[in-house]
Structures are given as C-alpha cells and as structure tokens.
Design a protein around this motif. Structure first.
Motif, PDB file in Angstrom:
ATOM      1  N   VAL A  99       0.847  -1.194   0.000  1.00 44.26           N
ATOM      2  CA  VAL A  99       0.000   0.000   0.000  1.00 44.26           C
ATOM      3  C   VAL A  99       0.882   1.243   0.000  1.00 44.26           C
ATOM      4  CG1 VAL A  99      -1.775   1.276   1.255  1.00 44.26           C
ATOM      5  CG2 VAL A  99      -1.825  -1.224   1.218  1.00 44.26           C
ATOM      6  N   ASP A 100       0.527   2.193  -0.857  1.00 44.94           N
ATOM      7  CA  ASP A 100       1.254   3.468  -0.904  1.00 44.94           C
ATOM      8  C   ASP A 100       0.648   4.398   0.147  1.00 44.94           C
ATOM      9  OD1 ASP A 100       2.783   5.684  -1.680  1.00 44.94           O
ATOM     10  OD2 ASP A 100       1.218   6.314  -3.106  1.00 44.94           O
ATOM     11  N   ILE A 101       1.400   4.655   1.234  1.00 43.64           N
ATOM     12  CA  ILE A 101       0.902   5.475   2.339  1.00 43.64           C
ATOM     13  C   ILE A 101       1.363   6.914   2.159  1.00 43.64           C
ATOM     14  CG2 ILE A 101       0.898   5.788   4.832  1.00 43.64           C
ATOM     15  CD1 ILE A 101       1.295   2.858   5.202  1.00 43.64           C
ATOM     16  N   ARG A 102       0.417   7.838   2.272  1.00 39.43           N
ATOM     17  CA  ARG A 102       0.700   9.268   2.213  1.00 39.43           C
ATOM     18  C   ARG A 102       0.339   9.890   3.567  1.00 39.43           C
ATOM     19  NH1 ARG A 102       0.772  11.187  -3.203  1.00 39.43           N
ATOM     20  NH2 ARG A 102       1.354   9.415  -4.551  1.00 39.43           N
ATOM     21  N   PRO A 103       1.249   9.852   4.568  1.00 36.54           N
ATOM     22  CA  PRO A 103       0.936  10.415   5.881  1.00 36.54           C
ATOM     23  C   PRO A 103       1.060  11.937   5.890  1.00 36.54           C
ATOM     24  CG  PRO A 103       3.172   9.553   5.887  1.00 36.54           C
ATOM     25  CD  PRO A 103       2.597   9.253   4.527  1.00 36.54           C
ATOM     26  N   GLU A 104       0.414  12.537   6.872  1.00 39.28           N
ATOM     27  CA  GLU A 104       0.467  13.978   7.092  1.00 39.28           C
ATOM     28  C   GLU A 104       0.107  14.769   5.837  1.00 39.28           C
ATOM     29  OE1 GLU A 104       3.672  15.120  10.181  1.00 39.28           O
ATOM     30  OE2 GLU A 104       4.624  13.524   8.965  1.00 39.28           O
ATOM     31  N   GLN A 105      -0.897  14.261   5.162  1.00 36.90           N
ATOM     32  CA  GLN A 105      -1.381  14.915   3.949  1.00 36.90           C
ATOM     33  C   GLN A 105      -2.892  15.175   4.093  1.00 36.90           C
ATOM     34  OE1 GLN A 105       0.412  15.992   1.280  1.00 36.90           O
ATOM     35  NE2 GLN A 105       2.258  15.316   2.370  1.00 36.90           N
ATOM     36  N   LYS A 106      -3.268  16.391   3.810  1.00 37.87           N
ATOM     37  CA  LYS A 106      -4.673  16.781   3.862  1.00 37.87           C
ATOM     38  C   LYS A 106      -5.197  17.008   2.452  1.00 37.87           C
ATOM     39  CE  LYS A 106      -7.759  20.258   5.842  1.00 37.87           C
ATOM     40  NZ  LYS A 106      -7.849  21.490   6.670  1.00 37.87           N
ATOM     41  N   VAL A 107      -6.393  16.521   2.200  1.00 39.43           N
ATOM     42  CA  VAL A 107      -7.010  16.717   0.889  1.00 39.43           C
ATOM     43  C   VAL A 107      -7.604  18.120   0.866  1.00 39.43           C
ATOM     44  CG1 VAL A 107      -8.738  15.908  -0.741  1.00 39.43           C
ATOM     45  CG2 VAL A 107      -7.500  14.259   0.683  1.00 39.43           C
ATOM     46  N   GLU A 108      -7.096  18.957  -0.037  1.00 34.63           N
ATOM     47  CA  GLU A 108      -7.529  20.349  -0.110  1.00 34.63           C
ATOM     48  C   GLU A 108      -8.452  20.622  -1.292  1.00 34.63           C
ATOM     49  OE1 GLU A 108      -3.962  22.655  -0.125  1.00 34.63           O
ATOM     50  OE2 GLU A 108      -3.676  22.457   2.055  1.00 34.63           O
ATOM     51  N   GLY A 109      -8.508  19.706  -2.236  1.00 33.58           N
ATOM     52  CA  GLY A 109      -9.387  19.917  -3.386  1.00 33.58           C
ATOM     53  C   GLY A 109      -9.721  18.616  -4.078  1.00 33.58           C
ATOM     54  N   VAL A 110     -10.897  18.610  -4.703  1.00 33.69           N
ATOM     55  CA  VAL A 110     -11.365  17.418  -5.423  1.00 33.69           C
ATOM     56  C   VAL A 110     -11.954  17.894  -6.756  1.00 33.69           C
ATOM     57  CG1 VAL A 110     -12.883  15.418  -5.409  1.00 33.69           C
ATOM     58  CG2 VAL A 110     -11.921  16.254  -3.258  1.00 33.69           C
ATOM     59  N   ARG A 111     -11.515  17.287  -7.850  1.00 38.61           N
ATOM     60  CA  ARG A 111     -12.058  17.645  -9.159  1.00 38.61           C
ATOM     61  C   ARG A 111     -12.111  16.420 -10.056  1.00 38.61           C
ATOM     62  NH1 ARG A 111      -7.954  18.336 -13.022  1.00 38.61           N
ATOM     63  NH2 ARG A 111      -5.831  18.380 -12.156  1.00 38.61           N
ATOM     64  N   LYS A 112     -12.994  16.485 -11.017  1.00 38.55           N
ATOM     65  CA  LYS A 112     -13.156  15.395 -11.975  1.00 38.55           C
ATOM     66  C   LYS A 112     -12.316  15.699 -13.212  1.00 38.55           C
ATOM     67  CE  LYS A 112     -15.114  11.747 -13.867  1.00 38.55           C
ATOM     68  NZ  LYS A 112     -16.471  11.853 -14.423  1.00 38.55           N
ATOM     69  N   CYS A 113     -11.579  14.687 -13.657  1.00 43.80           N
ATOM     70  CA  CYS A 113     -10.746  14.828 -14.847  1.00 43.80           C
ATOM     71  C   CYS A 113     -10.887  13.555 -15.682  1.00 43.80           C
ATOM     72  CB  CYS A 113      -9.294  15.072 -14.479  1.00 43.80           C
ATOM     73  SG  CYS A 113      -8.186  15.270 -15.894  1.00 43.80           S
ATOM     74  N   CYS A 114     -11.505  13.703 -16.859  1.00 39.58           N
ATOM     75  CA  CYS A 114     -11.760  12.538 -17.724  1.00 39.58           C
ATOM     76  C   CYS A 114     -12.578  11.497 -16.963  1.00 39.58           C
ATOM     77  CB  CYS A 114     -10.450  11.984 -18.248  1.00 39.58           C
ATOM     78  SG  CYS A 114      -9.499  13.160 -19.254  1.00 39.58           S
ATOM     79  N   LYS A 115     -12.033  10.294 -16.865  1.00 35.90           N
ATOM     80  CA  LYS A 115     -12.735   9.238 -16.149  1.00 35.90           C
ATOM     81  C   LYS A 115     -12.292   9.117 -14.704  1.00 35.90           C
ATOM     82  CE  LYS A 115     -13.496   6.379 -20.250  1.00 35.90           C
ATOM     83  NZ  LYS A 115     -13.298   5.021 -20.857  1.00 35.90           N
ATOM     84  N   ASN A 116     -11.386   9.964 -14.288  1.00 36.76           N
ATOM     85  CA  ASN A 116     -10.825   9.863 -12.946  1.00 36.76           C
ATOM     86  C   ASN A 116     -11.237  11.051 -12.084  1.00 36.76           C
ATOM     87  OD1 ASN A 116      -8.149   8.964 -14.943  1.00 36.76           O
ATOM     88  ND2 ASN A 116      -9.106   7.449 -13.588  1.00 36.76           N
ATOM     89  N   VAL A 117     -10.914  10.935 -10.806  1.00 31.08           N
ATOM     90  CA  VAL A 117     -11.069  12.030  -9.866  1.00 31.08           C
ATOM     91  C   VAL A 117      -9.676  12.375  -9.351  1.00 31.08           C
ATOM     92  CG1 VAL A 117     -11.499  10.468  -7.916  1.00 31.08           C
ATOM     93  CG2 VAL A 117     -12.234  12.852  -7.780  1.00 31.08           C
ATOM     94  N   VAL A 118      -9.386  13.650  -9.292  1.00 26.98           N
ATOM     95  CA  VAL A 118      -8.055  14.112  -8.911  1.00 26.98           C
ATOM     96  C   VAL A 118      -8.129  14.763  -7.539  1.00 26.98           C
ATOM     97  CG1 VAL A 118      -6.105  15.588  -9.517  1.00 26.98           C
ATOM     98  CG2 VAL A 118      -7.427  14.464 -11.326  1.00 26.98           C
ATOM     99  N   LEU A 119      -7.269  14.292  -6.619  1.00 22.72           N
ATOM    100  CA  LEU A 119      -7.196  14.846  -5.270  1.00 22.72           C
ATOM    101  C   LEU A 119      -5.978  15.749  -5.170  1.00 22.72           C
ATOM    102  CD1 LEU A 119      -7.899  11.609  -3.181  1.00 22.72           C
ATOM    103  CD2 LEU A 119      -9.554  13.282  -4.034  1.00 22.72           C
ATOM    104  N   LYS A 120      -6.204  16.955  -4.715  1.00 25.86           N
ATOM    105  CA  LYS A 120      -5.095  17.874  -4.479  1.00 25.86           C
ATOM    106  C   LYS A 120      -4.683  17.797  -3.019  1.00 25.86           C
ATOM    107  CE  LYS A 120      -3.692  22.714  -4.870  1.00 25.86           C
ATOM    108  NZ  LYS A 120      -4.110  24.105  -5.213  1.00 25.86           N
ATOM    109  N   LEU A 121      -3.441  17.423  -2.734  1.00 27.34           N
ATOM    110  CA  LEU A 121      -2.947  17.232  -1.376  1.00 27.34           C
ATOM    111  C   LEU A 121      -2.282  18.506  -0.857  1.00 27.34           C
ATOM    112  CD1 LEU A 121      -1.486  13.616  -1.692  1.00 27.34           C
ATOM    113  CD2 LEU A 121      -3.834  14.347  -1.197  1.00 27.34           C
ATOM    114  N   SER A 122      -2.084  18.515   0.472  1.00 27.90           N
ATOM    115  CA  SER A 122      -1.545  19.717   1.125  1.00 27.90           C
ATOM    116  C   SER A 122      -0.104  20.009   0.727  1.00 27.90           C
ATOM    117  CB  SER A 122      -1.650  19.572   2.645  1.00 27.90           C
ATOM    118  OG  SER A 122      -0.975  18.402   3.068  1.00 27.90           O
ATOM    119  N   ASP A 123       0.651  19.052   0.265  1.00 28.97           N
ATOM    120  CA  ASP A 123       2.033  19.305  -0.162  1.00 28.97           C
ATOM    121  C   ASP A 123       2.107  19.785  -1.607  1.00 28.97           C
ATOM    122  OD1 ASP A 123       1.369  17.015  -1.496  1.00 28.97           O
ATOM    123  OD2 ASP A 123       3.080  15.831  -0.810  1.00 28.97           O
TER     124      ASP A 123
END
Length: 694
Positions: A467-491
C-alpha cells in the motif's frame, strides 16, 4: 344404520348356532360322548349382547342334553321384529323425516313466546321452516344463528303470501314487539321487518363461520367503520426497537428469550436485513469468492459457507401481521426512519407521518459515516467517484469496480481501523492488479489507539504489504478529470484515482434523541443512559448510540461489534423483566482488527493512546515470525489498568485481561502480571533433562 346393526346381530346368532350344531354332529360321528373322561369341554360361545330378543318365548331354554345346543324359539324372531318396528317408529316420530310435523322442525331452536293466530297459521302452513310473520325479528341473536345453521336437506316451497299481506302482518307483529321491547330495552328498536326474499336469503346464506348478526342501525354501522379506520391508521406493538443493526437484533432475541410470545417490531432505515458489519472490511475480502458481491457470503476458516445476514427473510413476521401473531414474533419495518419518540404518549413518529404505539421502546440507531466538507463541496461529477464506506452496497460498488477492472487506482482516506483494514484487505486480494493509496493527516495508522512504537510498526507493516501510504497529507481539493477524480494534497501534489473511499470516522445517529428531548452526552455524543441502559420510563438504549454508566470505567460510548451484541442483549433482557429484576452493565467488550499479515490485534477496555502505557514484549523467536506483546493502559486518576491490547496473543487472554480490569487494582510489576498471558514458553528441554537424571 339401525336396521344394518340389527341385521348384523341376527346373522351372528345364526352363524354361531350353526357352528355349535356342526361341532356336536362331528363329535357324535367320531364316537365321542360326554362320558369319555379324555374329551375336552366344548368352548363356551357367549350370546350376542345382553338384550332379550323375545317377547313371547324363552330363548334361553336348553335341551336336557348338557352340550346339545338349544333351539331358538320362533318368538325370539317375532320379538326382534317388534323391537325393530318400534325403533323405526320412534325415529320417524322424533326427527319428522317426512316433513309432516309443521311446528316441531325448529322447536328445539326457537322459543315460542307468542301465541299463533289461526288465520296466520293457515297462511303459512305450507312453509314448515318459516315462523309466523312478525316473529322473525323477535329472535335473540343466538336463535337467529341457530335457525341459519339448521339443515336444509329438502328445499321448502316459497311462501305464497303477497308483499302487501306480509307488510300488514309485520305491522301487527310490531305492536306485539313494542311490548317486548319495553320489557327488554337492550333489544334493537330500530329493526325493520324483513321481506320474504330477505328471509330466504339470510336462511340460504353459508354458515361455515359463525358471525354476529349485523345491526341495521345506521349509527352503529358508522361507529364500526370509524373504529376500523382508526385501527388501520396506526400500528401498535408491545416492544418497538428503533434501528435494525446488531444491537437491535440481539435485543429482540433477548426479549423473546424472556417472553416466548412477545411481539417485537424493529424499524430500520436501511433496506437490508439485519447484518454483521465487520466482514465488510475483513472476511468478505479475505475469504469471499465470485458470489460475494451478490450474496455477501464467504467461506470461513472452518470450511463453512457464511453470509453477513443474521436471519433469512422468513424469520421476520410482516409488520401488518405482528399484532395478530398468536405466538408473537419479530417484525421488521425496512426503509423507514423514526424521527421522534413521544414518551408521554408512548408513540414513535416516522418520517412519513406514520405513528406507532409501544409499551416499551429501545433506541439502537447506531452510527453513520462522518462527512468531510472537502468532498461534500465537490462537483456532482466528482461525487460519482466517491463513496463513504459503511453499508453493504458500498462493498458491492467497490468489489464490482475491482472485479471488472474499471477501478485500477484506488485511494482510501483515513488512518483509523476501518481505513487501514480496507487498504490492506483490498491489496491482499488483488495484489498488483490494483494500485492502492492511503492518505491521512496523522503520522501513523491507528495512532489514537496504539502507542507510538506500535503505530510505527503498523506503518511499516502496511507499507510492506504494497500500500502506498501518504501520511500527514490533507485533501484540499477534489475535481473530476476525464474518467478519474483528482485529489489535491496539502504538499501541492495531485493523486489521480478511479475511486475514492472516505473512511475518516463516524458519528452517532442522534437526531431522534434531540427531537425527543432526551439528554445527549456533550463529550461522546450518545444518549445518556444509566448502568441498566435505561434512558427514561419505558425507554432504553443500546449499541453505539448509548453513553452508559460503567461501574469500572465510568461514562462510556463504545462502537465495537461486541458491545452492540452485549448491550443489545442486556437492554432487551431488562426491557422484558422491567419491574422484576434489572441487570447492570458488567461485561467489558473487545474488538479485533488486522491490517498487516503479521499484525493481529485484540483489545479490551479503554484503549486510548493518550493514556500512559506499559508494553511487555515476548522473547524473539526465530521460528515464529509473529511478534508478541501485551500493552497495559493505566488510568490517569489512580494508575489502575483500564485497558489491555494484545498483539499476536490468542487463547483465553481476553478473559484474563477483563479480570485484570475488573479487579481495579494498581499494578507495579507488569512483567509478573504479563506471565498470565502466553508470552513465554516454558523451558521444555531443561525439564526433560531433569526427569531423565537419576
């Protein structure tokens, strides 16, 4: 029937006498005689019945010879014939077989309280089953029922009385009836004389089931209709449970165990039958096959096929039939939300306005996923790729996407037990076929429960599983792109996914508590209950919604599956025995989790990483890769052990931990108390050497 019985009796007598004659004749032919001392005595054959068949003779007169059968008298047959004739005559006379006795056919059913008029009798003499006009309505209800049930083997002729004559006779009878009504005021005064066709219709009506005579009073009919309408407008049940989860199910079992004919109604907001939630993030992924997505089943370690549902559909009684169930039962009202409890009126109000009455009610509404603002503010297109993981349909959605390969990149948001279990379970099943990410704001998985050193090991174990773990990261934005959803992280980085699972926490379903005026625990969020799980008069609470008094650990609200089961059973038992005996909450529930191949965790009591902890590790074992440890959580007030967490320690260890917590004693030597758990293996080699030495 009587003639057949007499015929059988006569035939039997003749056959017996003929047999006796044959025996005597055979004996005389063979030279036998009564003087022979070796000859056996003949078998005694009793006469048929004890009734004397003779009126003119002596049928029991015997010959002088001791064994010669007597010859029946002719008078015996004459007497039998006379008896048969008298019997037939009596039957015909009593039963009026040929319909010639006009006044006796219903004589045993009807009380002739009124004298018959001569001209009236002449008009109705051809109608043997019809009483004189004017007396039909004077019958009492039981008399009318008897007349309706009378046999009608021979159809009676229709009376020839005209309608005008009938009305005239009815009016004459009304005068007599008015006198009777003065003496019997309870009789219906508004009844009208019925016409001949009405009488025939009532007489010919089927009478398989007795029904009370319908009243012709309009006011009575309106009153009955209003009562029936009122009964159908609402439902009442002896025990009502708000919720259909684990606590509600086990509460219904406890109620029925104490009262075998109890009637229980569960009101569930979910469309599914009561089910076991933990397999949604564990067993269904570990041991489920291709049928798991449709049947929600899996094969346990014992080799048995299991599903998550507690009962099948046929276990539950229909909510409409629960009130009429002769032996009680459990009914389930699915897809309905209760919004308020009126404790004073003992009623539960549903969202659609339906009112359900109760004698006792249990609040077991449980918990729901905690919503996150960043995902709620996302576009509708982006929300189609986001799921708050909690219900069976959530499992089906994720599993279908992974199975048909429409989901190849998956992101789990959260660091709690549910999020960590899902990340590990999905990666365990699909391996390199799916890319799994876990994003959370904290440093380590489950760090609110585990001490820091164990939290670090959990981080490494999950990462090692792929599993790819991303600790100490906050999701700051969510948008739809093509068939995927893109999460913008705090870093500043972006994470592209086919599906996002949000498992950041939970919150109690407490709207009904606030609307009903019950007290909420400001700190823990549940409804306040005492140690008996009682909220107020005739109201109890169980499961994750209840904040109750624990004699050992104080005020608590527990969200584990075992707490739902235990508190549900206790609340149900206290509901069923209210006023007789009440039991306080005494059992310390545990929970189990696994989010790495070699990280099995069992815990009981108050396991909070903010408390001071003492961890005792077992000696390293090169043959066994499992690292064993026991973690003791100490109270801030007195230092007593209030919680125990076991890492890869099994057997009866949980019961030992419960005993340590219940004793409420201060512990100084934790290595000594850790010996109560299977951490250390005895030195078997040294013992064998001592036994062999002389």
């Amino acid at each position: 029937m009587l003639l057949r019985a007499v015929g059988r009796q006569m035939t039997s007598v003749i056959r017996q006498q003929t047999a006796i004659r044959n025996i005597a004749l055979t004996r005389s032919v063979l030279g036998g005689g009564h003087d022979h001392h070796h000859e056996p005595q003949p078998v005694y054959i009793p006469k048929p019945g004890s009734l004397s068949w003779s009126l003119c003779g002596s049928p029991h007169t015997k010959s002088a010879h001791p064994f010669e059968p007597y010859k029946p008298d002719v008078g015996s047959f004459i007497g039998a014939a006379v008896f048969i004739g008298l019997t037939v005559f009596a039957v015909l006379f009593k039963t009026d077989t040929f319909k010639k006795d006009d006044g006796h056919h219903h004589g045993h059913h009807v009380k002739h309280s009124e004298p018959k008029e001569e001209h009236h009798h002449e008009e109705t003499k051809h109608v043997p089953q019809t009483e004189p006009q004017g007396t039909v309505e004077n019958r009492q209800p039981e008399e009318v029922l008897s007349a309706r049930e009378a046999p009608a083997a021979v159809e009676d002729p229709v009376p020839t009385t005209s309608k005008q004559e009938w009305e005239k006779q009815a009016s004459e009878s009304a005068d007599t009836k008015s006198v009777d009504l003065d003496e019997n005021p309870s009789q219906e005064a508004t009844e009208k004389p019925r016409l001949p066709e009405e009488v025939l219709a009532a007489r010919d009506a089927p009478s398989a089931v007795e029904e009370p005579v319908p009243s012709t009073s309009k006011s009575a009919q309106e009153e009955g209709a209003s009562v029936s309408k009122e009964e159908n407008s609402s439902l009442h049940c002896e025990y009502v449970i708000i919720g259909s989860g684990t606590a509600a199910y086990y509460a219904s079992l406890a109620i029925r165990a104490k009262q075998a004919e109890a009637k229980v109604l569960m009101i569930g907001e979910e469309p599914d039958l009561p089910y076991n939630r933990p397999p949604l993030s564990k067993e269904l992924w570990w041991y489920g096959d291709e049928t798991a997505v449709s049947k929600l089943d899996y094969t346990s370690l014992s080799g048995k096929k299991r599903d998550i549902f507690y009962e099948v559909e046929g276990f539950f009684v229909s909510p409409e039939d629960i009130r009429k169930a002769p032996h009680g039962g459990v009914a389930l009202l699915r897809g309905k939300k209760a919004v308020k409890i009126c404790a004073e009126d003992k009623k539960v109000i549903l969202e659609d306005g339906t009112t359900i009455g109760y004698d006792k009610v249990l609040i077991a509404t449980g918990i729901r996923p905690k919503k996150e603002k960043v995902f709620e503010d996302a576009s509708e297109e982006a929300k189609e790729k986001i799921t708050y993981y909690h219900y069976p349909n959530d499992f089906k959605r994720v599993e279908r996407g992974l199975a048909d390969k429409s989901v190849q990149k998956l992101t789990v948001i959260g660091n709690g037990l549910l999020a960590s279990e899902l990340a590990y379970s999905i990666k365990r099943k699909y391996g390199d076929k799916v890319e799994v990410h876990q994003v959370f704001e904290q440093k380590h998985p489950a760090e609110d429960i585990l001490p820091t050193h164990l939290a670090r090991k959990s981080f490494d174990a999950i990462k090692k599983s792929g599993v790819d773990i991303r600790p100490e990261q906050k999701v700051e934005g969510v948008r739809k792109c093509c068939k995927n959803v893109v999460l913008k992280l705090s870093d500043g980085s972006e994470l592209r996914s086919d599906l996002v699972i949000v498992a950041t926490g939970e919150e109690p379903n407490s709207e009904i508590i606030e609307a009903s005026g019950f007290k909420l625990d400001e700190k823990q969020g549940g409804v306040k209950a005492d140690k008996y799980l009682k909220v107020s008069e005739n109201v109890w609470a169980a499961g994750a919604i209840a904040t109750f008094d624990d004699d050992v650990l104080g005020q608590r609200r527990i969200s584990s599956w075992e707490n739902a089961q235990v508190s549900g059973r206790l609340a149900g038992e206290n509901m069923a025995t209210a006023g007789a005996s009440q039991k306080a909450f005494w059992y310390q529930p545990s929970f189990f989790t696994k989010f790495a191949p070699h990280l099995h965790i069992n815990a009981v009591g108050q396991c909070d990483s903010s408390l001071e902890t003492v961890t005792v590790y077992a000696e390293p074992d090169g043959e066994n890769p499992l690292e064993k440890a026991v973690v003791f959580y100490k109270s801030k007030e007195n230092g007593n052990v209030v919680g125990v967490l076991l890492v890869n320690v099994f057997g009866p260890s949980l019961d030992v931990a419960r005993r340590i917590i219940d004793d409420r004693k201060r512990v100084d030597e934790y290595k000594e108390i850790a010996k109560l758990f299977p951490l250390y293996e005895p030195p078997k080699v040294e013992e064998e050497t001592k036994e062999k030495s002389p």
